[in-house]
Write an enzyme that holds these catalytic residues in place. Structure first.
Site, PDB file in Angstrom:
ATOM      1  N   ASP A  23      -4.694  -5.001   6.230  1.00 27.72           N
ATOM      2  CA  ASP A  23      -5.380  -4.400   5.041  1.00 27.72           C
ATOM      3  C   ASP A  23      -6.499  -5.305   4.468  1.00 27.72           C
ATOM      4  O   ASP A  23      -6.728  -5.263   3.479  1.00 27.72           O
ATOM      5  CB  ASP A  23      -4.217  -4.553   4.002  1.00 27.72           C
ATOM      6  N   SER A  70      -1.339  -0.999 -11.207  1.00 28.77           N
ATOM      7  CA  SER A  70      -1.099   0.209 -10.350  1.00 28.77           C
ATOM      8  C   SER A  70       0.365   0.688 -10.354  1.00 28.77           C
ATOM      9  O   SER A  70       1.151   0.203 -11.330  1.00 28.77           O
ATOM     10  CB  SER A  70      -1.346  -0.320  -8.954  1.00 28.77           C
ATOM     11  N   ASN A  71       0.534   1.875  -9.929  1.00 35.20           N
ATOM     12  CA  ASN A  71       1.820   2.532 -10.116  1.00 35.20           C
ATOM     13  C   ASN A  71       3.133   1.537  -9.470  1.00 35.20           C
ATOM     14  O   ASN A  71       4.120   1.716  -9.789  1.00 35.20           O
ATOM     15  CB  ASN A  71       1.912   3.682  -9.129  1.00 35.20           C
ATOM     16  N   GLY A 124       3.097  -1.767  -9.702  1.00 37.71           N
ATOM     17  CA  GLY A 124       3.118  -2.876 -10.630  1.00 37.71           C
ATOM     18  C   GLY A 124       1.849  -3.630 -10.890  1.00 37.71           C
ATOM     19  O   GLY A 124       0.759  -2.946 -10.568  1.00 37.71           O
ATOM     20  N   GLY A 125       1.914  -4.643 -11.573  1.00 38.92           N
ATOM     21  CA  GLY A 125       0.575  -5.379 -12.102  1.00 38.92           C
ATOM     22  C   GLY A 125       0.308  -6.749 -11.324  1.00 38.92           C
ATOM     23  O   GLY A 125       1.394  -7.181 -10.402  1.00 38.92           O
TER      24      GLY A 125
END
Length: 869
Positions: A367, A237-238, A240-241
């Site tokens: 979440d 993702s923007n 990080g991984g």
């Protein structure tokens, strides 16, 4: 269809429809350089969220060393001011994100990471100008902060980066035949401009001597003491991984969660690093709970932060639902459904206990959704991704969550987790909970259906959240939708009236970029195409005998004539389809003009499918050639025959330059469309080689079909199994049926019942024509005309209540991915209008089927409706 990150861009500007990010409502946060008059001698241009300043009369270089400047919100105005001052003095054109809101959105976790951090882009005309500009910017911006631009080389310690690339858009085909942005190599050939997440230079480009120290610094920054070896990338993702890794000393498997500074900014303004350390604190506070991964610490490697935690064996709950979901695996009776229901109850009980344990330590999870739940091999569950786990009474950190599973912002911690638990339980029974993100009370419609279908007792499932009880207006809208579908008879006329009202309400003839809201792809086609643009909507109206305002037809003609013929596209994504629709609307001269524009350049696509490829363009030529009451245009027929000859050679195993066979099967994305073209040319010319080639194409398509647990035949595409019209077995069966109508073939005939059985399936995730319920129900009605309005097809039509949303006097149809509504043919209201008109045999309109009948009096079949026959 764009991927998740690209789709996110088209969800920014409007909460109802997909829309271009250029229409983001950000006037209150525009930078002064965007709103003040441009400097003398410079012109301002706007493209999407970017504003450009270009010297008057200057032609930009085609390619070279471009410079990117990154920033953080608190420094953005100053960084833009200083960067602009230097670029203006050097006479170098540049562009910048126009507002703070645009900057924050482009830094969001879900945006494409290849563009992460880019705030200003400058385009020096030559290498000497580049070196001078880069040196001055790196000195002026020293000490400023900004995300690392992954595709670039950093210059010094400032947020200044560079890579060699294209300055102006030019296109070429990549190794897979897709059109991509291009560079010109020393021989003058266009080659792909590779825009990845690693700094990479074209082979022929020599690195300027001034950049070599920065290359050396980049290499020296690698930390060889980090004791973990990455074995698999699980997610990017923007922010990080997420990686699976092993400790080099002990062999212990761990998960590394990466956070990049100043990236992945959320609604609270927190970046990925802030959330990672919040997650570390939460996991530490929850240590010892079986439902939480053990945490082994945090490590900074170069500039990136890594949280090191236990790797928990198992699949995500989403993967488990996909693998187990009973309604697509032949289960029908309550007894057959019972094992799946029992499994959902056991998972829900585990989740409830996990949340209670977390709450007992004073934290909320914040979440909860199926991708953040791991189901272990023994059935126990664990929760992962604690970035939003904070104190139960925290009002500052926003809730996260998936669309439709998230409580409204401001819901207290324990209640928010309770809502997500209930929604997760319901998503296991009805995996279309994205709809509750578009209409909150849709969750109640889905629950009511699930309780009835799974024969659930009243006490089954978690407690229904109290916040769902006060949605009076939303409940009334849901009741209006139900009344159209759930009476003794489906209200075909009422559905038609409301779909038409929705299409009319969404029309924007004053806009140049689109006439109707559709899927995100429409903005790449100038809003004109059949699949997602105006041509498809106007075509559906015409075939359903609904009025087509002259203003709308004018819009289509004008927009099609503005489109660059170099990217003309095919039947469904390009100008050929628009030309054909204009002809069908009685605009023969305009249709011919658009057609000539579409065919004025040589085709560049390697595809031979119906959607974007050579077969679709050839079929459009055949349709254009056969004007009612006149002899066929022999030049157009000959062009279609030329494509047919290439297809025949390809099908016989010969190499044909510039084209290749599709990798999957279906009417629009496979060889079935090519088979249809060959079959229609055979009917027109009587030449038997065309019939044989059509048979070969269908035989290849049949090779993609497999028999499922419920006995249906579906296209196997990797791990997916598909029935859809666009890509899937229903489109294959429609063409096989057409072949059998002319030339009986036992093998092809045997395909039809198995496909027809699957087309009336109970569960379909999306409602649309090409990849959803409307197309499958229509296919079921065509493949077995006796049951066109039989119980199976009608049951499928009634289940459109899962998706359709009432809005005053109109119905709105969610498009692909269920993120926003759409009026287009492929995914939205126009496709439903066409499919339901076919299924109702014209009973949806007051004047019967007159508008859908051919000159000879026979109503067209579904295949004719889908291919503009």
């Amino acid at each position: 269809m764009p991927g998740t990150q690209e789709t996110q861009l088209y969800c920014l500007a409007d909460r109802t429809y997909y829309d271009t990010p250029a229409r983001l409502p950000d006037e209150e946060s525009r930078y002064r350089l965007d709103t003040d008059p441009p400097p003398d001698g410079w012109r301002r241009e706007a493209v999407g969220l970017w504003t450009s300043l270009v010297p008057e009369g200057a032609e930009p270089a085609e390619q070279g060393w471009k410079i990117h400047v990154s920033t953080i919100p608190g420094e953005a105005e100053a960084t833009l001011r200083d960067t602009a001052r230097i670029c203006l003095r050097h006479g170098v054109p540049f562009k910048f994100l126009r507002s703070e809101k645009a900057l924050l959105l482009m830094a969001d976790k879900h945006m494409n990471r290849s563009g992460a951090g880019k705030f200003v882009a400058a385009y020096p005309p030559d290498e000497s100008a580049f070196l001078a500009l880069a040196d001055e910017l790196s000195q002026a911006l020293a000490g400023r902060s900004g995300p690392y631009v992954l595709s670039d080389l950093r210059i010094g310690d400032a947020p200044v980066y560079t890579r060699y690339g294209a300055f102006v858009p030019r296109w070429c085909a990549d190794a897979d035949g897709r059109q991509v942005l291009a560079l010109r190599d020393p021989a003058g050939e266009l080659v792909p401009d590779e825009r990845g997440v690693v700094f990479k230079m074209p082979a022929w480009v020599e690195v300027p001597a001034a950049l070599r120290p920065h290359l050396a610094a980049r290499a020296a920054a690698r930390d060889d003491t980090f004791p973990y070896t990455v074995t698999e990338a699980l997610q990017f993702s923007n922010a990080g991984g997420i990686y699976l890794a092993e400790h080099r000393g002990t062999g212990r498997r761990v998960v590394l969660r990466e956070a990049r500074p100043h990236c992945g900014i959320d609604g609270a303004g927190d970046d990925a690093v802030t959330r990672l350390h919040r997650e570390h604190r939460a996991l530490t506070a929850l240590a010892g709970l079986d439902c939480v991964p053990r945490v082994y610490g945090v490590r900074t490697v170069w500039e990136h932060h890594f949280l090191i935690e236990e790797h928990i064996e198992g699949n995500t709950l989403l993967e488990e639902v996909v693998a187990r979901f009973a309604l697509v695996r032949g289960a029908d009776t309550a007894d057959e459904l019972a094992p799946y229901v029992a499994w959902t109850e056991s998972v829900t009980a585990e989740l409830s206990q996990a949340l209670e344990a977390i709450h007992a330590r004073g934290l909320r999870f914040g979440d909860l959704h199926p991708s953040n739940i791991i189901v272990r091999p023994d059935g126990r569950i664990a929760l992962v991704d604690f970035e939003y786990a904070t104190a139960l009474d925290d009002q500052d950190i926003p809730l996260a969550g998936a669309q439709g599973l998230q409580a409204p912002q401001g819901t207290p911690g324990a209640e928010a987790d309770a809502y997500a638990l209930w929604a997760t339980w319901l998503s296991m029974l009805m995996p279309v909970m994205e709809m509750a993100g578009l209409e909150r009370a849709k969750a109640l419609t889905l629950e009511r259906w699930a309780r009835r279908r799974y024969a659930l007792p009243a006490a089954a499932g978690p407690r229904r959240p109290a916040l769902l009880q006060g949605l009076d207006a939303s409940r009334r809208r849901e009741a209006e939708v139900a009344a159209l579908f759930e009476g003794p008879e489906v209200d075909w006329a009422g559905i038609r009236t409301r779909l038409l009202a929705g299409i009319h309400a969404g029309a924007t003839p004053g806009r140049a970029d689109r006439l109707f809201p559709g899927g995100p792809d429409l903005f790449a086609t100038g809003g004109t195409d059949l699949a997602n643009g105006a041509a498809g909507v106007l075509y559906a109206l015409h075939r359903a005998a609904a009025p087509v305002p002259a203003e709308w037809a004018d819009w289509l003609a004008d927009a099609a004539l503005r489109r660059n013929p170099a990217g003309a596209g095919g039947l469904y994504d390009g100008l050929p389809g628009a030309a054909l629709v204009l002809r069908l609307l009685g605009r023969a001269e305009q249709g011919r003009e658009v057609w000539e524009r579409a065919t004025s350049v040589a085709p560049t696509t390697a595809s031979v499918d119906l959607f974007t490829g050579r077969a679709g363009t050839a079929l459009a030529a055949l349709r254009m050639a056969q004007v009612d009451g006149a002899a066929p245009d022999t030049a157009l027929v000959d062009s279609a025959l030329g494509t047919a000859r290439d297809l025949d050679r390809l099908l016989r195993g010969e190499h044909v330059d510039g084209i290749r066979l599709p990798e999957s099967a279906g009417l629009l994305r496979g060889l079935s469309g090519a088979a249809l073209l060959l079959l229609e040319l055979h009917t027109l010319t009587g030449e038997d080689w065309l019939r044989r080639a059509a048979r070969t194409a269908l035989e290849r398509e049949a090779g993609h079909l497999v028999t499922m647990e419920d006995g249906s035949l579906q296209v196997k595409d990797g791990r997916r199994h598909l029935l859809y019209l666009g890509q899937g077995s229903s489109g294959v069966a429609l063409v096989a049926q057409a072949y059998n109508a002319l030339h009986r073939d036992e093998a092809l005939s045997a395909l039809v019942p198995g496909v027809a059985q699957g087309c009336a399936m109970e569960f379909v995730r999306e409602p649309g024509l090409f990849t959803g319920r409307a197309g499958l129900a229509a296919a079921a009605g065509q493949l077995d005309p006796v049951t066109r309005t039989g119980p199976g097809v009608l049951a499928s039509v009634r289940n459109l209540t899962w998706h359709l949303v009432a809005d005053e006097d109109r119905l709105l149809v969610p498009g692909a991915t269920l993120r926003r509504f759409s009026a287009d043919l492929g995914t939205g209201a126009a496709g439903l209008l066409l499919a339901l008109h076919f299924l109702s045999a014209g009973r949806d309109s007051a004047d019967g089927d007159s508008g859908a009948r051919r000159a000879g009096g026979a109503a067209p079949g579904l295949l004719d409706l889908l291919t503009l026959g």
